[in-house]
Design an enzyme around this catalytic site. Structure first.
Site, PDB file in Angstrom:
ATOM      1  N   ASP A   1      61.341  62.970 -29.042  1.00 36.02           N
ATOM      2  CA  ASP A   1      60.537  61.945 -28.375  1.00 36.02           C
ATOM      3  C   ASP A   1      61.370  60.760 -27.910  1.00 36.02           C
ATOM      4  OD1 ASP A   1      61.097  60.998 -30.900  1.00 36.02           O
ATOM      5  OD2 ASP A   1      59.041  60.975 -31.608  1.00 36.02           O
TER       6      ASP A   1
ATOM      7  N   GLU B   1      50.222  61.650 -32.432  1.00 39.30           N
ATOM      8  CA  GLU B   1      49.384  60.832 -33.308  1.00 39.30           C
ATOM      9  C   GLU B   1      48.099  61.587 -33.669  1.00 39.30           C
ATOM     10  OE1 GLU B   1      50.804  58.413 -34.495  1.00 39.30           O
ATOM     11  OE2 GLU B   1      51.468  56.876 -33.094  1.00 39.30           O
TER      12      GLU B   1
ATOM     13  N   HIS C   1      51.884  61.783 -38.293  1.00 36.74           N
ATOM     14  CA  HIS C   1      52.402  62.218 -36.984  1.00 36.74           C
ATOM     15  C   HIS C   1      53.729  62.948 -37.126  1.00 36.74           C
ATOM     16  CE1 HIS C   1      54.512  58.073 -36.142  1.00 36.74           C
ATOM     17  NE2 HIS C   1      55.437  58.958 -36.414  1.00 36.74           N
TER      18      HIS C   1
ATOM     19  N   ASN D   1      50.961  58.224 -40.967  1.00 35.24           N
ATOM     20  CA  ASN D   1      49.631  58.732 -40.590  1.00 35.24           C
ATOM     21  C   ASN D   1      49.651  60.234 -40.315  1.00 35.24           C
ATOM     22  OD1 ASN D   1      51.023  58.903 -38.221  1.00 35.24           O
ATOM     23  ND2 ASN D   1      49.689  57.543 -37.037  1.00 35.24           N
TER      24      ASN D   1
HETATM   25  C1  GLP Z   1      58.919  57.720 -35.776  1.00 35.20           C
HETATM   26  C2  GLP Z   1      59.317  58.964 -34.954  1.00 35.20           C
HETATM   27  C3  GLP Z   1      59.119  60.213 -35.768  1.00 35.20           C
HETATM   28  C4  GLP Z   1      59.541  59.921 -37.186  1.00 35.20           C
HETATM   29  C5  GLP Z   1      58.514  59.029 -37.823  1.00 35.20           C
HETATM   30  C6  GLP Z   1      58.871  58.553 -39.218  1.00 35.20           C
HETATM   31  O1  GLP Z   1      58.206  56.787 -35.100  1.00 35.20           O
HETATM   32  N1  GLP Z   1      58.713  59.112 -33.694  1.00 35.20           N
HETATM   33  O2  GLP Z   1      59.870  61.272 -35.183  1.00 35.20           O
HETATM   34  O3  GLP Z   1      59.609  61.109 -37.932  1.00 35.20           O
HETATM   35  O4  GLP Z   1      58.153  57.979 -36.948  1.00 35.20           O
HETATM   36  O5  GLP Z   1      59.840  57.575 -39.177  1.00 35.20           O
HETATM   37  P1  GLP Z   1      60.709  57.137 -40.424  1.00 35.20           P
HETATM   38  O6  GLP Z   1      61.658  58.266 -40.675  1.00 35.20           O
HETATM   39  O7  GLP Z   1      61.417  55.897 -39.978  1.00 35.20           O
HETATM   40  O8  GLP Z   1      59.772  56.927 -41.556  1.00 35.20           O
END
Ligand code: GLP
Length: 246
Positions: A67, A143, A138, A136
């Site tokens: 992404d 989402e 995702h 959440n």
């Molecule tokens: C982000 C990314 C995800 C990631 C998630 C968790 O916003 N888009 O690919 O896995 O949220 O992030 P973190 O590893 O900082 O908890």
């Protein structure tokens, strides 16, 4: 599905790196699906070390990131393009031409999504898709919603995601509200999945993802239907899951 419980973040990172290293040794021209966020940073550090020691090479590797924020320039240090160069690509022997990230400045997001899905499809399915998980549920930036989105598409970020990601910005107002993400269908075409989660903040959603029902309200729950999933947790992220099944 295989679940590994590591002691802490460092051991989780080590285990994740071992799984990728094993693949690269068996298949030097592997297609890697890569993720951003705080979680995989330690794993990328381990992979950089392994590459420096000559244990693994990225020379023939191609990569496809999940992404990108939208709209955002590649040069912006908050872009996922910048993140990947900073945390991995600039420190290993990968050919930057073989790295792919959705274009955060695409004029037409639908066309960008279609072209990105074509690129991923041309690999025949990435060999391993690295995932983190949002608080959440995702994955990528898919989402919670009413249906699983099959293709790479533009999304409006959840309030929770914006709050969670604000820690990487000077203020919450700076967090982009939109992104382009691989769809759930795109993610599910991966030959194997490696999901990492760390810390007690992730414990409730880890349990939900694995023991709850499969629903687009918890996008990561779809992984219950994938045939080759490895989940690497640290003890804090595994706590609620373990207390439920023990
Ligand atoms: C982000 C990314 C995800 C990631 C998630 C968790 O916003 N888009 O690919 O896995 O949220 O992030 P973190 O590893 O900082 O908890």
């Amino acid at each position: 599905m295989t679940i590994y419980v590591a002691k802490n973040y460092d051991e989780m990172s080590q285990k994740g790196a071992e799984i990728i290293a094993e693949l690269l040794k068996a298949k030097p021209d592997a297609a890697l699906g890569l993720a951003t966020g705080g979680t995989p940073v330690g794993m990328y550090k381990e992979l950089i070390e392994m590459n420096k020691k000559g244990e693994i090479s990225f020379k023939e590797v191609s990569s496809y990131n999940l992404d990108e924020y939208y709209p955002i320039e590649k040069t912006n240090d908050q872009s996922y393009d910048y993140f990947m160069r900073d945390n991995l690509f600039n420190h290993v022997d990968i050919d930057i031409k073989n790295t792919h990230i959705p274009n955060g400045m695409a004029a037409d997001c639908a066309a960008e999504g279609k072209a990105y899905d074509e690129l991923v499809r041309a690999t025949g399915g990435v060999d391993i898709q690295v995932l983190g998980i949002g608080g959440n549920g995702h994955i990528g930036f898919n989402e919670p919603c009413d249906v699983f989105d099959p293709i790479t598409h533009q999304v409006t970020l959840d309030e929770r995601t914006i709050k969670d990601n604000a820690r990487f910005f000077n203020s919450i107002e700076e967090v982009p509200t939109q992104a382009i993400t691989m769809g759930i269908g795109t993610i599910m075409t991966a030959k194997s999945i490696l999901l990492l989660a760390s810390g007690k903040g992730k414990a409730p959603i880890v349990k939900e993802m694995l023991l709850g029902k499969v629903t687009p309200q918890v996008p990561a729950s779809i992984l219950q239907f994938h045939k080759d999933v490895k989940i690497v947790l640290d003890e804090e992220a595994a706590a609620e899951l373990l207390s439920e099944i023990e």
